[in-house]
Enzyme design. Sequence first.
Site, mmCIF file in Angstrom:
data_model
loop_
_atom_site.group_PDB
_atom_site.id
_atom_site.type_symbol
_atom_site.label_atom_id
_atom_site.label_comp_id
_atom_site.label_asym_id
_atom_site.label_seq_id
_atom_site.Cartn_x
_atom_site.Cartn_y
_atom_site.Cartn_z
ATOM 1 N N ARG A 34 -85.402 25.245 100.316
ATOM 2 C CA ARG A 34 -86.368 26.207 100.853
ATOM 3 C C ARG A 34 -86.745 25.872 102.297
ATOM 4 O O ARG A 34 -87.012 26.779 103.090
ATOM 5 C CB ARG A 34 -87.612 26.253 99.977
ATOM 6 N N LYS A 200 -88.241 32.690 77.936
ATOM 7 C CA LYS A 200 -89.084 33.586 77.138
ATOM 8 C C LYS A 200 -88.831 35.075 77.375
ATOM 9 O O LYS A 200 -88.717 35.519 78.506
ATOM 10 C CB LYS A 200 -90.549 33.281 77.416
ATOM 11 N N GLY A 348 -85.745 30.895 90.340
ATOM 12 C CA GLY A 348 -85.720 29.511 90.788
ATOM 13 C C GLY A 348 -84.766 28.659 89.974
ATOM 14 O O GLY A 348 -83.944 27.910 90.515
ATOM 15 N N GLY A 372 -89.953 35.495 90.698
ATOM 16 C CA GLY A 372 -90.999 36.402 90.230
ATOM 17 C C GLY A 372 -91.101 37.630 91.118
ATOM 18 O O GLY A 372 -91.218 38.759 90.629
HETATM 19 P P1 ADP Z 1 -85.573 31.508 86.323
HETATM 20 O O1 ADP Z 1 -86.447 30.462 86.976
HETATM 21 O O2 ADP Z 1 -84.184 31.513 86.855
HETATM 22 O O3 ADP Z 1 -86.223 32.876 86.337
HETATM 23 P P2 ADP Z 1 -86.611 30.893 83.689
HETATM 24 O O4 ADP Z 1 -87.715 30.131 84.320
HETATM 25 O O5 ADP Z 1 -86.926 32.179 83.043
HETATM 26 O O6 ADP Z 1 -85.424 31.108 84.767
HETATM 27 O O7 ADP Z 1 -85.931 30.002 82.553
HETATM 28 C C1 ADP Z 1 -85.314 28.780 82.820
HETATM 29 C C2 ADP Z 1 -85.415 27.855 81.661
HETATM 30 O O8 ADP Z 1 -84.974 28.433 80.450
HETATM 31 C C3 ADP Z 1 -84.556 26.626 81.870
HETATM 32 O O9 ADP Z 1 -85.384 25.511 82.113
HETATM 33 C C4 ADP Z 1 -83.768 26.497 80.566
HETATM 34 O O10 ADP Z 1 -83.732 25.169 80.060
HETATM 35 C C5 ADP Z 1 -84.541 27.391 79.615
HETATM 36 N N1 ADP Z 1 -83.700 27.867 78.510
HETATM 37 C C6 ADP Z 1 -82.529 28.525 78.589
HETATM 38 N N2 ADP Z 1 -82.008 28.731 77.362
HETATM 39 C C7 ADP Z 1 -82.855 28.190 76.484
HETATM 40 C C8 ADP Z 1 -82.868 28.073 75.048
HETATM 41 N N3 ADP Z 1 -81.877 28.562 74.308
HETATM 42 N N4 ADP Z 1 -83.916 27.449 74.476
HETATM 43 C C9 ADP Z 1 -84.907 26.952 75.243
HETATM 44 N N5 ADP Z 1 -84.973 27.036 76.590
HETATM 45 C C10 ADP Z 1 -83.951 27.648 77.205
HETATM 46 MG MG MG Z 2 -88.214 29.445 86.250
#
Ligand code: ADP
Ligand code: MG
Length: 390
Positions: A34, A200, A348, A372
């Site tokens: 960043r 989630k 992220g 976000g």
């Molecule tokens: P981003 O930051 O790219 O938007 P998120 O914050 O929504 O992504 O999600 C990232 C997290 O989701 C990672 O830390 C990953 O470990 C977790 N994750 C992915 N698949 C699973 C799973 N099957 N069970 C639990 N956590 C998961």
């Molecule tokens: Mg995230």
Amino acid sequence: MRSASDLDVKGKRVLVRCDLNVPLDEGRITDDGRIRASLPLLQDLTSRGARVIVMAHLGRPKGRVDPALSLKPVADRLQELLPDCTVRGSHQVVGEHAEHLVDVTQPGDIGLLENVRFDLRETSKDDTERGALADELAAMADLYVDDAFGAVHRKHASVYDVAQRLEHAAGPLVMAEVGVLERLEKDPGRPYVVVLGGSKVSDKIGVIEALLPQVDQVLVGGGMCFTFLAAQGHDVGSSLLEDQLLEQCRTLLGSGKVVLPVDVVAATGFAADAEHDVVAADAIPADRMGLDIGPRSVELFAGHLREARTVFWNGPMGVFEMAPFAEGTRGVAEAVAAVRGLSVVGGGDSAAAVRALGIDESRFGHISTGGGASLEHLEGKQLPGLEVLA
Ligand code: ADP
Ligand code: MG
């Protein structure tokens, strides 16, 4: 939206909001992506003789001074990366020392104010409180530039209120992000495929709902696929499950556009050394949790991605931080990188996954710095930080 490159900045005090929210490990910066991303604007302004005052946040200090979240290491790294100008830090956001920093910042120099979230008013819901901080910040400058795309969805003093008080413009990161998102929103090449993962469903259900009418397919992996699998009536063992969203997931499945994994990597626990096997997505043993999509799912998703001309990917396909559960994310990342057309990675953790898996970032059309903010933009929400720049 006016671009910072159109501002006459020579000799002016330019207050710049940057996204310098880097991961730290005991005061050491573990990924300076960043900071590097912010350099083009800072170099442009300093080379044109601006007196640059940077404000940024780090972590969530909740309005209190937390020495562990000081921007001091960031000031040091900026100085290393910009050897031709002087970078000074302040231990204040506003106040006498901050004003002194501005006074000694010469044309071509950079002054970095302390973590703006050390001031409780930055994130206040009360317009008057935020306004009071914005007044103090604006009094130290002649112009305002926002280059912190990752914060434009926040109605914060340094993002929203200060822009109302100064002549303003958008920096190149904000311009680029908005340009790419508008390409996705206005006339995407078809098929337009969205890949969603992460932990989630509740984080992303809004974006799925908003995107479904606009896209041809949504490929769902990550922790969120299990609520969808459960909505189809499958047992998902001890995988992540959000019961309260089953009905909504069922409705989304009714669109016929949602594609779910056909196999998953099911483990005995949430640990890198947990026993694990690939099982069919409709036959997850009761004592197992799904931590990644399986190889047949990667093939299925890759097949759809090969046809796609526009792809937006947000959220890892599995717990990529643990090697045994990283292959689904790797496979999908490779398939997204190979897309013939526009490929955009947002989020992220998704961007971190691309770097951690050693996939060349230049193979993607665009990697968004603000997860976000991109999702809210795609959902069609008005983003306060962009509204004020218009
Ligand atoms: P981003 O930051 O790219 O938007 P998120 O914050 O929504 O992504 O999600 C990232 C997290 O989701 C990672 O830390 C990953 O470990 C977790 N994750 C992915 N698949 C699973 C799973 N099957 N069970 C639990 N956590 C998961
Ligand atoms: Mg995230």
